[in-house]
Design an enzyme around this catalytic site. Structure first.
Site, PDB file in Angstrom:
ATOM      1  N   PRO A 116       0.788  -0.877  -0.030  1.00  0.00           N
ATOM      2  CA  PRO A 116      -0.104  -0.148  -0.103  1.00  0.00           C
ATOM      3  C   PRO A 116       0.822   0.983   0.116  1.00  0.00           C
ATOM      4  CG  PRO A 116      -0.981  -1.718   1.456  1.00  0.00           C
ATOM      5  CD  PRO A 116       0.496  -2.316   0.799  1.00  0.00           C
ATOM      6  N   GLU A 117       0.633   2.176  -0.731  1.00  0.00           N
ATOM      7  CA  GLU A 117       0.930   3.165  -1.031  1.00  0.00           C
ATOM      8  C   GLU A 117       1.074   4.829  -0.238  1.00  0.00           C
ATOM      9  OE1 GLU A 117       2.875   4.270  -4.800  1.00  0.00           O
ATOM     10  OE2 GLU A 117       2.852   2.225  -5.680  1.00  0.00           O
ATOM     11  N   ARG A 120      12.702  -4.785  -6.925  1.00  0.00           N
ATOM     12  CA  ARG A 120      10.596  -4.517  -6.749  1.00  0.00           C
ATOM     13  C   ARG A 120      10.526  -4.578  -8.215  1.00  0.00           C
ATOM     14  NH1 ARG A 120       9.501  -0.812  -2.434  1.00  0.00           N
ATOM     15  NH2 ARG A 120      10.077  -1.119  -0.832  1.00  0.00           N
ATOM     16  N   LYS A 144       3.257   5.857   5.315  1.00  0.00           N
ATOM     17  CA  LYS A 144       2.493   4.515   5.176  1.00  0.00           C
ATOM     18  C   LYS A 144       2.467   3.810   6.233  1.00  0.00           C
ATOM     19  CE  LYS A 144       5.461   3.742   0.348  1.00  0.00           C
ATOM     20  NZ  LYS A 144       6.122   2.718  -0.301  1.00  0.00           N
TER      21      LYS A 144
END
Length: 289
Positions: free
Chosen positions: A2-3, A275, A51
């Protein structure tokens, strides 16, 4: 993961369900805090910091949580069946007479004094969605390491808080550079506009159920500027359908091997700092793996 915009939405839901209410149920299922009992205390507020989630509770306490890759907070009515995963994945339960908040798979969960919150979030840079947002400070921190690849610098929450892998890929596309281009190699004036665009995109998506960068970037970025995607060149091939159609919400992220929405070139995929990273080899210039 989640950002910042998604975490803010979670904080908003938790705040609406818990703030101003006395806790009638409290269960922290992590060894260090398993004996902590918060029942009888009032939840003061739930706020997002980058975050991170901070649930402030009467008596000078803060429950700090971080969702990382697959954590989640769910809110349920008293007679509603809990959904979010098997029971053994539950790490926290906070309930009152009207709602129950259940935290699933939370990799970070700690109870600390509110006046010691800096131990958990003090390292963060200015929050793109917070009252402390300071574009000048974010720019200074990014420029402090000019040899660092842009993608890595954008993800470093010490520079600016809230950007995750999706926004990293999308912002690099909008800047027309690959995520591996050193920060100091960006053309003059691009980095300040990139920082400003990051803030606008997160704010534009903070209340959206589904994130989009294709619509907001085109509406909010002035034409004929470095951060406006260049028009598709005439390649003789049929052009892709316009990016503002509903089903195309992102320019590059998650679109490996699919045609670029600008030029039709297949989107590439490679790892950057473990990533998955997406880019268009035609629209974006700079080093690649």
């Amino acid at each position: 993961m989640p950002e910042g915009d998604t975490v803010l939405q979670t904080a908003t839901r938790l705040h609406a369900a818990l703030a101003g209410q006395v806790l009638t149920r409290s269960d922290l299922r992590v060894p260090r805090f398993a004996t902590a009992d918060l029942t009888g205390r009032t939840v003061l507020d739930v706020t997002a910091r980058g975050k991170h989630l901070l649930t402030r509770i009467e008596g000078g306490l803060t429950l700090h949580s971080h969702l990382r890759m697959d954590g989640a907070w769910r809110v349920f009515a008293p007679d509603e069946r809990w959904r979010g995963g098997p029971g053994h994945q539950i790490r926290a339960i906070l309930g009152n007479t009207e709602h129950t908040a259940v935290g699933y798979r939370l990799p970070v969960l700690e109870l600390l004094r509110t006046d010691e919150e800096d131990r958990a979030v003090g390292h963060l840079g200015p929050d793109l969605l917070g009252p402390d947002w300071d574009p000048g400070l974010a720019l200074d921190r990014l420029l402090a390491a000019p040899d660092r690849p842009l993608g890595e610098a954008l993800l470093d929450q010490r520079n600016l808080a809230g950007i995750g892998n999706v926004y990293k890929c999308e912002l690099c596309f909008l800047a027309r550079v690959t995520p591996w281009l050193p920060v100091g190699a960006l053309p003059d004036g691009v980095l300040p506009r990139l920082v400003a665009l990051a803030e606008r995109l997160l704010h534009a998506n903070r209340d959206r159920p589904t994130r989009t960068t294709t619509i907001t970037s085109e509406l909010r970025t002035p034409p004929n500027r470095d951060l406006a995607p260049r028009p598709a060149p005439d390649t003789g091939r049929p052009r892709p359908r316009p990016p503002h159609r509903v089903q195309e919400r992102l320019y590059v992220y998650g679109r490996a091997r699919r045609p670029c929405l600008r030029c039709g070139t297949p989107i590439r995929l490679a790892d950057q700092d473990d990533r998955p990273t997406y880019w268009c080899p035609r629209c974006q210039s700079g080093p690649t793996p």
